[in-house]
Design a protein around this motif. Structure first.
Motif, PDB file in Angstrom:
ATOM      1  N   ALA A   7       8.497  25.905  -5.132  1.00 12.47           N
ATOM      2  CA  ALA A   7       7.179  25.292  -5.315  1.00 12.47           C
ATOM      3  C   ALA A   7       6.568  25.876  -6.591  1.00 12.47           C
ATOM      4  CB  ALA A   7       6.287  25.541  -4.110  1.00 12.47           C
ATOM      5  N   GLY A   8       7.152  25.541  -7.705  1.00 16.86           N
ATOM      6  CA  GLY A   8       6.734  26.143  -8.970  1.00 16.86           C
ATOM      7  C   GLY A   8       7.592  27.351  -9.281  1.00 16.86           C
ATOM      8  N   ALA A   9       7.176  28.107 -10.297  1.00 17.24           N
ATOM      9  CA  ALA A   9       7.966  29.237 -10.771  1.00 17.24           C
ATOM     10  C   ALA A   9       7.809  30.480  -9.911  1.00 17.24           C
ATOM     11  CB  ALA A   9       7.586  29.557 -12.222  1.00 17.24           C
ATOM     12  N   ASN A  10       6.765  30.553  -9.099  1.00 21.12           N
ATOM     13  CA  ASN A  10       6.502  31.781  -8.348  1.00 21.12           C
ATOM     14  C   ASN A  10       6.118  31.520  -6.892  1.00 21.12           C
ATOM     15  OD1 ASN A  10       3.986  30.671  -9.023  1.00 21.12           O
ATOM     16  ND2 ASN A  10       2.999  32.676  -8.884  1.00 21.12           N
ATOM     17  N   ALA A  11       6.692  30.488  -6.296  1.00 16.57           N
ATOM     18  CA  ALA A  11       6.369  30.198  -4.897  1.00 16.57           C
ATOM     19  C   ALA A  11       7.521  29.458  -4.231  1.00 16.57           C
ATOM     20  CB  ALA A  11       5.094  29.367  -4.796  1.00 16.57           C
ATOM     21  N   PHE A  12       7.615  29.655  -2.914  1.00 14.31           N
ATOM     22  CA  PHE A  12       8.559  28.915  -2.085  1.00 14.31           C
ATOM     23  C   PHE A  12       7.781  28.194  -0.987  1.00 14.31           C
ATOM     24  CE2 PHE A  12      11.670  32.243  -3.462  1.00 14.31           C
ATOM     25  CZ  PHE A  12      12.606  31.382  -4.036  1.00 14.31           C
ATOM     26  N   GLN A  40       6.359  43.759  -0.432  1.00 15.37           N
ATOM     27  CA  GLN A  40       6.079  44.001  -1.845  1.00 15.37           C
ATOM     28  C   GLN A  40       6.296  42.725  -2.656  1.00 15.37           C
ATOM     29  OE1 GLN A  40       8.647  46.847  -3.744  1.00 15.37           O
ATOM     30  NE2 GLN A  40       7.157  47.337  -5.342  1.00 15.37           N
ATOM     31  N   GLY A  41       5.336  42.423  -3.508  1.00 16.47           N
ATOM     32  CA  GLY A  41       5.467  41.305  -4.426  1.00 16.47           C
ATOM     33  C   GLY A  41       4.897  40.002  -3.932  1.00 16.47           C
ATOM     34  N   ILE A  42       4.640  39.877  -2.628  1.00 20.37           N
ATOM     35  CA  ILE A  42       4.065  38.639  -2.095  1.00 20.37           C
ATOM     36  C   ILE A  42       2.547  38.687  -2.232  1.00 20.37           C
ATOM     37  CG2 ILE A  42       3.697  37.280  -0.005  1.00 20.37           C
ATOM     38  CD1 ILE A  42       6.539  37.858   0.782  1.00 20.37           C
ATOM     39  N   THR A  43       1.986  37.649  -2.848  1.00 19.23           N
ATOM     40  CA  THR A  43       0.555  37.650  -3.162  1.00 19.23           C
ATOM     41  C   THR A  43      -0.267  36.706  -2.283  1.00 19.23           C
ATOM     42  OG1 THR A  43       0.887  35.961  -4.881  1.00 19.23           O
ATOM     43  CG2 THR A  43       1.005  38.282  -5.565  1.00 19.23           C
ATOM     44  N   MET A  44       0.372  35.705  -1.659  1.00 18.38           N
ATOM     45  CA  MET A  44      -0.397  34.771  -0.824  1.00 18.38           C
ATOM     46  C   MET A  44       0.529  34.099   0.180  1.00 18.38           C
ATOM     47  SD  MET A  44      -3.001  31.684  -1.948  1.00 18.38           S
ATOM     48  CE  MET A  44      -1.714  30.599  -2.568  1.00 18.38           C
ATOM     49  N   LEU A  52       5.339  26.910   5.617  1.00 16.11           N
ATOM     50  CA  LEU A  52       4.661  28.105   5.112  1.00 16.11           C
ATOM     51  C   LEU A  52       4.863  28.183   3.608  1.00 16.11           C
ATOM     52  CD1 LEU A  52       3.179  30.830   5.734  1.00 16.11           C
ATOM     53  CD2 LEU A  52       5.451  31.864   5.902  1.00 16.11           C
ATOM     54  N   LEU A  53       3.756  28.286   2.863  1.00 18.62           N
ATOM     55  CA  LEU A  53       3.819  28.477   1.422  1.00 18.62           C
ATOM     56  C   LEU A  53       3.753  29.968   1.128  1.00 18.62           C
ATOM     57  CD1 LEU A  53       3.780  27.195  -1.467  1.00 18.62           C
ATOM     58  CD2 LEU A  53       1.280  27.395  -1.357  1.00 18.62           C
ATOM     59  N   VAL A  54       4.737  30.476   0.396  1.00 14.81           N
ATOM     60  CA  VAL A  54       4.820  31.896   0.047  1.00 14.81           C
ATOM     61  C   VAL A  54       4.749  32.025  -1.472  1.00 14.81           C
ATOM     62  CG1 VAL A  54       6.197  34.006   0.186  1.00 14.81           C
ATOM     63  CG2 VAL A  54       6.244  32.350   2.072  1.00 14.81           C
ATOM     64  N   VAL A  55       3.692  32.659  -1.958  1.00 18.18           N
ATOM     65  CA  VAL A  55       3.513  32.884  -3.393  1.00 18.18           C
ATOM     66  C   VAL A  55       3.836  34.347  -3.689  1.00 18.18           C
ATOM     67  CG1 VAL A  55       1.910  32.757  -5.345  1.00 18.18           C
ATOM     68  CG2 VAL A  55       1.722  31.108  -3.461  1.00 18.18           C
ATOM     69  N   PHE A  56       4.576  34.598  -4.745  1.00 17.98           N
ATOM     70  CA  PHE A  56       4.989  35.962  -5.069  1.00 17.98           C
ATOM     71  C   PHE A  56       4.796  36.247  -6.551  1.00 17.98           C
ATOM     72  CE2 PHE A  56       8.643  33.193  -5.491  1.00 17.98           C
ATOM     73  CZ  PHE A  56       9.249  33.588  -6.678  1.00 17.98           C
ATOM     74  N   GLU A  62      12.164  40.362  -7.776  1.00 19.42           N
ATOM     75  CA  GLU A  62      13.048  39.312  -8.255  1.00 19.42           C
ATOM     76  C   GLU A  62      13.110  38.163  -7.246  1.00 19.42           C
ATOM     77  OE1 GLU A  62      16.848  40.958  -9.022  1.00 19.42           O
ATOM     78  OE2 GLU A  62      16.213  42.022 -10.840  1.00 19.42           O
ATOM     79  N   ILE A  63      13.307  36.973  -7.764  1.00 18.46           N
ATOM     80  CA  ILE A  63      13.306  35.781  -6.924  1.00 18.46           C
ATOM     81  C   ILE A  63      14.409  35.834  -5.874  1.00 18.46           C
ATOM     82  CG2 ILE A  63      14.767  34.470  -8.542  1.00 18.46           C
ATOM     83  CD1 ILE A  63      13.090  31.985  -7.774  1.00 18.46           C
ATOM     84  N   GLN A  64      15.572  36.420  -6.230  1.00 14.59           N
ATOM     85  CA  GLN A  64      16.670  36.509  -5.262  1.00 14.59           C
ATOM     86  C   GLN A  64      16.294  37.424  -4.094  1.00 14.59           C
ATOM     87  OE1 GLN A  64      16.917  37.032  -8.506  1.00 14.59           O
ATOM     88  NE2 GLN A  64      18.444  35.595  -9.349  1.00 14.59           N
ATOM     89  N   SER A  65      15.542  38.492  -4.388  1.00 16.01           N
ATOM     90  CA  SER A  65      15.110  39.407  -3.330  1.00 16.01           C
ATOM     91  C   SER A  65      14.139  38.729  -2.380  1.00 16.01           C
ATOM     92  CB  SER A  65      14.472  40.651  -3.951  1.00 16.01           C
ATOM     93  OG  SER A  65      15.390  41.355  -4.754  1.00 16.01           O
ATOM     94  N   ILE A  66      13.224  37.939  -2.925  1.00 14.94           N
ATOM     95  CA  ILE A  66      12.272  37.199  -2.094  1.00 14.94           C
ATOM     96  C   ILE A  66      13.020  36.212  -1.199  1.00 14.94           C
ATOM     97  CG2 ILE A  66      10.402  35.504  -2.121  1.00 14.94           C
ATOM     98  CD1 ILE A  66       9.396  38.217  -2.789  1.00 14.94           C
ATOM     99  N   HIS A  67      13.993  35.542  -1.766  1.00 22.27           N
ATOM    100  CA  HIS A  67      14.766  34.553  -1.013  1.00 22.27           C
ATOM    101  C   HIS A  67      15.447  35.207   0.188  1.00 22.27           C
ATOM    102  CE1 HIS A  67      17.545  31.185  -0.285  1.00 22.27           C
ATOM    103  NE2 HIS A  67      16.734  30.457  -1.040  1.00 22.27           N
ATOM    104  N   ARG A  68      16.066  36.365  -0.029  1.00 25.09           N
ATOM    105  CA  ARG A  68      16.715  37.084   1.077  1.00 25.09           C
ATOM    106  C   ARG A  68      15.694  37.553   2.102  1.00 25.09           C
ATOM    107  NH1 ARG A  68      19.747  39.300  -3.256  1.00 25.09           N
ATOM    108  NH2 ARG A  68      18.379  41.145  -3.252  1.00 25.09           N
ATOM    109  N   LEU A  69      14.548  38.042   1.616  1.00 22.96           N
ATOM    110  CA  LEU A  69      13.495  38.530   2.503  1.00 22.96           C
ATOM    111  C   LEU A  69      12.992  37.426   3.422  1.00 22.96           C
ATOM    112  CD1 LEU A  69      11.432  40.702   3.375  1.00 22.96           C
ATOM    113  CD2 LEU A  69       9.994  39.952   1.467  1.00 22.96           C
ATOM    114  N   LEU A  70      12.860  36.218   2.906  1.00 24.14           N
ATOM    115  CA  LEU A  70      12.351  35.109   3.710  1.00 24.14           C
ATOM    116  C   LEU A  70      13.285  34.795   4.872  1.00 24.14           C
ATOM    117  CD1 LEU A  70      11.046  32.725   0.898  1.00 24.14           C
ATOM    118  CD2 LEU A  70       9.760  34.391   2.244  1.00 24.14           C
ATOM    119  N   LYS A  71      14.574  34.813   4.633  1.00 20.54           N
ATOM    120  CA  LYS A  71      15.529  34.556   5.705  1.00 20.54           C
ATOM    121  C   LYS A  71      15.474  35.651   6.768  1.00 20.54           C
ATOM    122  CE  LYS A  71      18.778  31.772   3.022  1.00 20.54           C
ATOM    123  NZ  LYS A  71      20.178  31.602   2.544  1.00 20.54           N
TER     124      LYS A  71
END
Length: 213
Positions: A7-12, A40-44, A52-56, A62-71
């Motif tokens: 959802a843009g450059a900094n959100a899933f 860490q790194g998640i702002t909203m 669920l919208l997750v902004v980071f 790193e985007i790959q770390s966020i992706h793993r964290l979400l799962k």
């Protein structure tokens, strides 16, 4: 099954919908948001209807770390228990503040008294906050009261109006346009106060019960 979309450059946007809205999925989304609050790194975090919208902040994580964290968080969310607040809201049904009560009764082939009895018979859950600041979508409306929204929305529905539309009911936090049907007027604190520490009176997961004033 959880589907992850950029959802843009900094959100899933995490989409868990499976057709019609499901309370069980929404409860798990609340649990996931709880798990991610301190990450860490998640702002909203913004819960939607079975999503669920997750902004980071990509400068922190790193985007790959966020992706793993979400799962991982989705798996953990299955065991999270949310303790809700319980709120009781008095409503003056019908009259000048509930101009659609007769219409809803006609559409459902119930009496006005039966519509009010059904509307006050349930414990509703705040599924999410959206549409306008402080607007809580309340699930748990009896199927007998599922009435399609108006073909032509009103340009102005007063704040604290208690309305229903489709499978949801609500209390209007501001005077705004709406296509929902007006059943009455709530006697409750302001639902949105931008100066308060928590501007939205209703929070996702709260239980709301309506009683006739």
């Amino acid at each position: 099954m959880m589907r992850i979309h950029c959802a843009g450059a900094n959100a899933f946007l995490l989409d868990m919908s499976e057709g019609t809205f499901q309370d069980t999925i929404q409860v798990r989304i609340w649990g996931m948001a709880h798990v991610l609050q301190a990450a860490q790194g998640i702002t909203m975090l913004t819960p939607g209807a079975n999503n669920l919208l997750v902004v980071f902040d990509p400068q922190i994580t790193e985007i790959q770390s966020i992706h793993r964290l979400l799962k991982q968080a989705w798996d953990q969310a299955a065991s999270i228990s949310i303790t809700p607040r319980e709120l009781v809201v008095s409503v003056v049904y019908g009259g000048d503040g509930g101009e659609d009560l007769a219409h809803v009764a006609q559409q459902t082939r119930l009496s006005e008294t039966e519509v009010v009895r059904l509307h006050t018979s349930c414990a509703y859950r705040v599924a999410m906050i959206g549409y306008s600041p402080g607007f809580g979508y309340l699930t748990g409306l009896p199927p007998q009261l599922h009435v399609p929204r108006r073909d032509r929305p009103r340009l102005s529905v007063e704040r604290k109006s208690v309305c229903l539309g489709g499978e949801f009911t609500c209390v209007m936090p501001q005077t705004t346009p709406s296509g929902w049907h007006i059943l009455g007027k709530a006697q409750c604190p302001p639902l949105f106060d931008p100066t308060a520490q928590k501007p939205c009176f209703l929070q996702a997961g709260d239980i709301v019960r309506f009683v006739r004033a």
